[in-house]
Write a protein that holds these residues in place. Sequence first.
Motif, short mmCIF file in Angstrom:
data_model
loop_
_atom_site.label_atom_id
_atom_site.label_comp_id
_atom_site.label_asym_id
_atom_site.label_seq_id
_atom_site.Cartn_x
_atom_site.Cartn_y
_atom_site.Cartn_z
N VAL A 1 -24.31 26.27 -34.31
CA VAL A 1 -23.34 26.65 -33.86
C VAL A 1 -23.07 28.56 -33.14
CG1 VAL A 1 -21.00 27.04 -35.14
CG2 VAL A 1 -22.43 25.41 -36.30
N ILE A 2 -21.99 28.29 -32.89
CA ILE A 2 -21.63 29.99 -31.26
C ILE A 2 -20.46 29.82 -31.84
CG2 ILE A 2 -22.30 30.91 -29.32
CD1 ILE A 2 -23.67 28.01 -29.56
N GLU A 3 -20.11 30.64 -32.61
CA GLU A 3 -18.30 31.72 -32.28
C GLU A 3 -18.61 32.65 -31.34
OE1 GLU A 3 -17.56 29.81 -36.96
OE2 GLU A 3 -17.74 32.14 -36.59
N LEU A 4 -16.97 32.94 -30.33
CA LEU A 4 -17.15 34.18 -29.63
C LEU A 4 -15.47 34.27 -30.30
CD1 LEU A 4 -16.67 35.69 -26.96
CD2 LEU A 4 -15.53 33.71 -26.29
N GLU A 5 -15.40 35.69 -30.55
CA GLU A 5 -13.49 36.02 -30.77
C GLU A 5 -13.30 36.18 -29.79
OE1 GLU A 5 -13.31 36.06 -34.17
OE2 GLU A 5 -14.43 35.55 -34.56
N GLY A 6 -11.79 35.91 -29.64
CA GLY A 6 -11.47 35.42 -28.66
C GLY A 6 -10.78 37.14 -28.05
N GLN A 7 -10.55 37.37 -26.34
CA GLN A 7 -9.38 38.17 -26.34
C GLN A 7 -10.21 39.68 -26.35
OE1 GLN A 7 -4.95 37.64 -27.07
NE2 GLN A 7 -5.25 36.43 -25.58
N PRO A 8 -10.92 40.21 -26.53
CA PRO A 8 -11.99 40.94 -26.53
C PRO A 8 -11.89 42.29 -25.01
CG PRO A 8 -13.64 39.12 -25.41
CD PRO A 8 -11.90 38.24 -25.77
#
Length: 450
Positions: free
Chosen positions: A226-233
């Motif tokens: 599972v890969i999670e990315l926090e948006g709008q960095p």
Amino acid sequence: MVHSASVTPLRASAPAAPLSGTHRVPGDKSISHRALMFGALAIGTTEIAGLLEGEDVLRTAAAMRALGATVEQRGAGAWRVSGRGVGGLVEPADVLDMGNSGTAARLLCGLLAGHPIFAVMTGDSSLRKRPMLRVTAPLSATGASFWTREGGRLPLAVQGAVEALPLDYRLPVASAQVKSACLLAGLCARGTTRVVEPEPTRDHTENMLRHFGATVRVADTAEGRVIELEGQPELIAAPILVPGDPSSAAFLLVGALLVPGSRLTIANVGLNPLRTGLFATLREMGAILRVENARTEGGEPVGDVVAEYGPLRAVEVPPGRAPSMIDEYPILAVAAATATGTTRMRGLAELRVKESDRLAATAAMLAANGVAASIEGDDLLVHGTGAAIPGGGLVATHMDHRLAMSALIMGLAARAPVGVDDAGFIETSFPGFAALVNLAAGGEAIRSLA
């Protein structure tokens, strides 16, 4: 460059001397594409060293310029990218031509999906046959719209999302390109983008996102990775040193394993564990293959790889290894052709949708040169000779650079020369391939058939 305008037939024969010396191969293609794209999305100026300057990557550089980034070549392999920030790309004035590069086209779909702009993308005759639905289908959930030819093929038009939505997507098959496209789209989305892959694939995108300051979490779970990315960095420009491409190094290393008396070193090779399935397989076959001067550069493991001639034995390659060596099966098939016994490479469905039907084309390459090979479902079986390859055939390359290079390396280990009908497109990913092989061989092992 239009590949069909200049056909370049080549022939390879056994060299007069063993392969030797210390050499470098061009920069990693996967990392080079991503370095240009992330540089275009970052705030500030990204300095890149060791960029692959083959046509595939130059197409990405041109696309980033068309989308508003400043992209300059400062010297051999040295590039500078002044970015526009996440969400800051502008609408291109013309069609984006991605040439022969499926990686660039699919990653660019993700990049464009997150921006509220309209763009049209095309490619050469080979790329226009390759399926894009595997990326456009999940990316449509961001709010982007795509129009393609029948079968989801290029040319393709995209209207990016006005306010991109984060994705929660499970890949039906392991694909670093699809994963990366989803993460690139997720950069512009408010919230967390979540991608689940059934088998781990090359993680250059995740590594580079962290390098530029994004928050990325990776966890191995019961449902997969599972890969999670926090948006709008806010991505901040960061220097990138591109290591040598392990997929390119594979050709010369296998050549050294097969040509009697050879001992050859490829310096500064990227050794990301999600890219080195071929090296693990060759060692299982008994190959003398070792890493010296192991180190970490720019978040990626790097080392010098030494290969020495020696006998090989057949193995069974498990399907779970495919993502870590998906581009290396043609050259593995060449190694397997000299091995004692029958090598079975399992789970190769993905090879049917590469630059060519690479599974069928690899079997045909072997058959044309006196090596028995068969396809059972998605498995490739190579019945090794336990000695030199007969050779003498002319290989139809189908505009597939990896097939062309594999056939030419086969010629080094064959009793009779091996020809390829066209090698002009090798330059798209490995500039100077023939010259480097000839340098290692100390003579003209590869020469023109024209």
